[in-house]
Design a protein around this motif. Sequence first.
Motif, PDB file in Angstrom:
ATOM      1  N   LYS A 213       0.834  -1.214   0.000  1.00 45.48           N
ATOM      2  CA  LYS A 213       0.000   0.000   0.000  1.00 45.48           C
ATOM      3  C   LYS A 213       0.864   1.258   0.000  1.00 45.48           C
ATOM      4  O   LYS A 213       0.541   2.249  -0.682  1.00 45.48           O
ATOM      5  CB  LYS A 213      -0.931   0.001   1.213  1.00 45.48           C
ATOM      6  N   LYS A 214       1.946   1.234   0.753  1.00 46.66           N
ATOM      7  CA  LYS A 214       2.829   2.395   0.807  1.00 46.66           C
ATOM      8  C   LYS A 214       3.493   2.661  -0.546  1.00 46.66           C
ATOM      9  O   LYS A 214       3.905   3.797  -0.827  1.00 46.66           O
ATOM     10  CB  LYS A 214       3.906   2.177   1.874  1.00 46.66           C
ATOM     11  N   LEU A 215       3.588   1.635  -1.374  1.00 44.44           N
ATOM     12  CA  LEU A 215       4.300   1.749  -2.635  1.00 44.44           C
ATOM     13  C   LEU A 215       3.380   1.797  -3.850  1.00 44.44           C
ATOM     14  O   LEU A 215       3.841   1.823  -4.984  1.00 44.44           O
ATOM     15  CB  LEU A 215       5.267   0.571  -2.780  1.00 44.44           C
ATOM     16  N   THR A 216       2.073   1.812  -3.622  1.00 44.56           N
ATOM     17  CA  THR A 216       1.103   1.947  -4.709  1.00 44.56           C
ATOM     18  C   THR A 216       0.709   3.414  -4.814  1.00 44.56           C
ATOM     19  O   THR A 216       0.188   3.991  -3.855  1.00 44.56           O
ATOM     20  CB  THR A 216      -0.134   1.074  -4.449  1.00 44.56           C
ATOM     21  N   ILE A 217       0.955   4.021  -5.964  1.00 45.75           N
ATOM     22  CA  ILE A 217       0.842   5.477  -6.112  1.00 45.75           C
ATOM     23  C   ILE A 217      -0.134   5.830  -7.240  1.00 45.75           C
ATOM     24  O   ILE A 217      -0.074   5.237  -8.331  1.00 45.75           O
ATOM     25  CB  ILE A 217       2.221   6.113  -6.416  1.00 45.75           C
ATOM     26  N   ASP A 218      -1.024   6.802  -6.970  1.00 44.69           N
ATOM     27  CA  ASP A 218      -1.912   7.284  -8.039  1.00 44.69           C
ATOM     28  C   ASP A 218      -1.265   8.472  -8.744  1.00 44.69           C
ATOM     29  O   ASP A 218      -0.165   8.913  -8.382  1.00 44.69           O
ATOM     30  CB  ASP A 218      -3.306   7.605  -7.499  1.00 44.69           C
ATOM     31  N   LYS A 219      -1.938   9.006  -9.750  1.00 43.33           N
ATOM     32  CA  LYS A 219      -1.332  10.059 -10.579  1.00 43.33           C
ATOM     33  C   LYS A 219      -1.106  11.360  -9.821  1.00 43.33           C
ATOM     34  O   LYS A 219      -0.334  12.218 -10.270  1.00 43.33           O
ATOM     35  CB  LYS A 219      -2.191  10.321 -11.809  1.00 43.33           C
ATOM     36  N   GLU A 220      -1.739  11.491  -8.655  1.00 43.17           N
ATOM     37  CA  GLU A 220      -1.530  12.688  -7.828  1.00 43.17           C
ATOM     38  C   GLU A 220      -0.438  12.485  -6.791  1.00 43.17           C
ATOM     39  O   GLU A 220      -0.203  13.356  -5.957  1.00 43.17           O
ATOM     40  CB  GLU A 220      -2.838  13.072  -7.134  1.00 43.17           C
ATOM     41  N   HIS A 285      -8.735  -6.302  -5.755  1.00 46.56           N
ATOM     42  CA  HIS A 285     -10.072  -5.715  -5.677  1.00 46.56           C
ATOM     43  C   HIS A 285     -10.418  -5.090  -4.328  1.00 46.56           C
ATOM     44  O   HIS A 285     -11.371  -4.317  -4.249  1.00 46.56           O
ATOM     45  CB  HIS A 285     -11.109  -6.781  -6.026  1.00 46.56           C
ATOM     46  N   VAL A 286      -9.649  -5.386  -3.297  1.00 48.77           N
ATOM     47  CA  VAL A 286      -9.896  -4.794  -1.976  1.00 48.77           C
ATOM     48  C   VAL A 286      -8.811  -3.786  -1.631  1.00 48.77           C
ATOM     49  O   VAL A 286      -9.099  -2.642  -1.270  1.00 48.77           O
ATOM     50  CB  VAL A 286      -9.988  -5.883  -0.891  1.00 48.77           C
ATOM     51  N   HIS A 287      -7.555  -4.217  -1.761  1.00 44.53           N
ATOM     52  CA  HIS A 287      -6.442  -3.341  -1.369  1.00 44.53           C
ATOM     53  C   HIS A 287      -5.933  -2.477  -2.516  1.00 44.53           C
ATOM     54  O   HIS A 287      -5.242  -1.467  -2.268  1.00 44.53           O
ATOM     55  CB  HIS A 287      -5.304  -4.197  -0.811  1.00 44.53           C
ATOM     56  N   HIS A 288      -6.233  -2.822  -3.743  1.00 44.93           N
ATOM     57  CA  HIS A 288      -5.858  -2.045  -4.940  1.00 44.93           C
ATOM     58  C   HIS A 288      -4.351  -1.822  -5.039  1.00 44.93           C
ATOM     59  O   HIS A 288      -3.895  -0.764  -5.461  1.00 44.93           O
ATOM     60  CB  HIS A 288      -6.580  -0.689  -4.927  1.00 44.93           C
ATOM     61  N   VAL A 289      -3.573  -2.858  -4.694  1.00 45.28           N
ATOM     62  CA  VAL A 289      -2.111  -2.735  -4.753  1.00 45.28           C
ATOM     63  C   VAL A 289      -1.510  -3.569  -5.873  1.00 45.28           C
ATOM     64  O   VAL A 289      -0.304  -3.485  -6.138  1.00 45.28           O
ATOM     65  CB  VAL A 289      -1.469  -3.139  -3.404  1.00 45.28           C
ATOM     66  N   SER A 290      -2.334  -4.371  -6.545  1.00 46.93           N
ATOM     67  CA  SER A 290      -1.849  -5.262  -7.595  1.00 46.93           C
ATOM     68  C   SER A 290      -2.750  -5.124  -8.814  1.00 46.93           C
ATOM     69  O   SER A 290      -3.954  -4.924  -8.668  1.00 46.93           O
ATOM     70  CB  SER A 290      -1.862  -6.718  -7.088  1.00 46.93           C
ATOM     71  N   PRO A 291      -2.205  -5.206 -10.021  1.00 44.15           N
ATOM     72  CA  PRO A 291      -3.019  -4.974 -11.220  1.00 44.15           C
ATOM     73  C   PRO A 291      -4.038  -6.087 -11.466  1.00 44.15           C
ATOM     74  O   PRO A 291      -3.768  -7.262 -11.225  1.00 44.15           O
ATOM     75  CB  PRO A 291      -1.985  -4.923 -12.341  1.00 44.15           C
ATOM     76  N   ALA A 292      -5.211  -5.689 -11.963  1.00 41.91           N
ATOM     77  CA  ALA A 292      -6.211  -6.651 -12.410  1.00 41.91           C
ATOM     78  C   ALA A 292      -5.677  -7.353 -13.653  1.00 41.91           C
ATOM     79  O   ALA A 292      -4.733  -6.880 -14.292  1.00 41.91           O
ATOM     80  CB  ALA A 292      -7.517  -5.939 -12.715  1.00 41.91           C
TER      81      ALA A 292
END
Length: 485
Positions: A213-220, A285-292
């Motif tokens: 989670k700390k390493l998953t980054i959105d465009k902002e 799908h829950v943590h959103h840290v890995s690609p679908a």
Amino acid sequence: MSKFFRIVALLLVVCAMLALAFTGYEGKVSINEENTDVASKESSTDDDGKVGSTPDGKEPVEIVYTCWGNAAEKKSTEEVLKKFQEKYPWIKVKPIIIPNGQYDRKITTMVAAGEQLDLSQLESASIAYPLAEQGKLMNLKEVAVNDTEMPLSSFVPTGLYYLDKDTIIGVGTGMEVFNIFYNKDLFAEAGVETPPTDPEKAWTWDQFVETAKKLTIDKEGRNALNPEFDEKSIVQYGLNIPKWWGVWGNFIYSNGGDYITEDGQFGLSKPEATEALQKIADLIHVHHVSPAPTAEKGLPGTDIALQTKKIAMAVDGQWVHLALDSAKTNFGSGVLPKLKELKTQAVTGMLSIFKGSASPEACWQLIKYLNDPAQDLTLYRNGNLMPVAIPWLTEQDKLDQWTKGLTSRPDGYVEGIVGMLLNYSVPTPTGTVKNFSRIIDVVNAALDKVWLGQQSAADAMKEAEAKVKPLIQSRRERGNVNGDN
């Protein structure tokens, strides 16, 4: 070709790849020239044209060795076999190098036609075990029982393929286990602790998820712990776990599960297995840290994805060290996270001797030669292979030759990767589950909905169970090399 088959194919060309270290050849070779005689010329011939004994007193023999590979691998295989024959002038090797996609079909045809086959590289699930069950493969205990140079007991136990507790039909050609690979720069920028290399300090699953989670980054620039994080605009994933059994199977074992239970039931429908599968799906799908799955298809391989910072961590096989080092990626590797206990699957290609061979001793000499790092260390030092011989994994002077002071072997490699193989590995299910190929095809089709978030792992495996039950043929018993159980 499935991802599973491609990975196994990579493992099965190990012996041919080993030969690359012996030659600088870069020319073109026709892969249609399958039968190539590279016999050494040390055998003597008398005036009547009869082949006599060699200088070391051995009667000359000829063996047919089949492996697969492309044009470059064909030439290099011939070169290494030439060197082998210089060392053992009484053995003439006739190599048949077969293109990857044609291999199983060609071997099957040769067996049906009664053509000579002595020693072959074989993929365990698709062809080796079917041949063994037809009585075509030799019990290696019969030829290696008196060997003191490289006895079967010197091979890593998880690198031995058993037909039953008393029969070994193949030995590995380079060991592989699974671990976490990561981009050091991304961890440093985020101020995040890197994955441990000490198996005794392996992350729990929750620590693994928190780090991702700390390493998953959105465009902002927000990470997945930020309440305003936008999972629809991710530019850097914290983690990728490829969706094939070689990867997710590690967590089945770690959670106390199995593919087939000891009493012959479908293990992947049991709570221990479905819980592990669901945890992997929840990363998407829950943590959103890995690609679908759709996003994962757009990612390059682990080496490029880490190098270009598309992902910060990946679970993959030991062989990725070579690609990461070749790409000059600032990478590290650490042990897998654990659920109930730390486990990793050990996978490897295999070498088998056909029961009809007239020269099993010569075949065994070639098996030993191809598995001896002392012949050439290139593919061990560059990050591609781990030895299958225990002395090269445990004796410090030998370990240093292929691990010390190398960018291909990051800090903690011996502790975290070699240590995982020796102390925490389980045999590949292709060698323990009868009819594995057909069973896993059903499982993979059912898991597609799980990875897409359309069905729970428990429901998907429950539905798959009805299709798998008729395919189950129990588990294979594994004994020890001396036959004492």
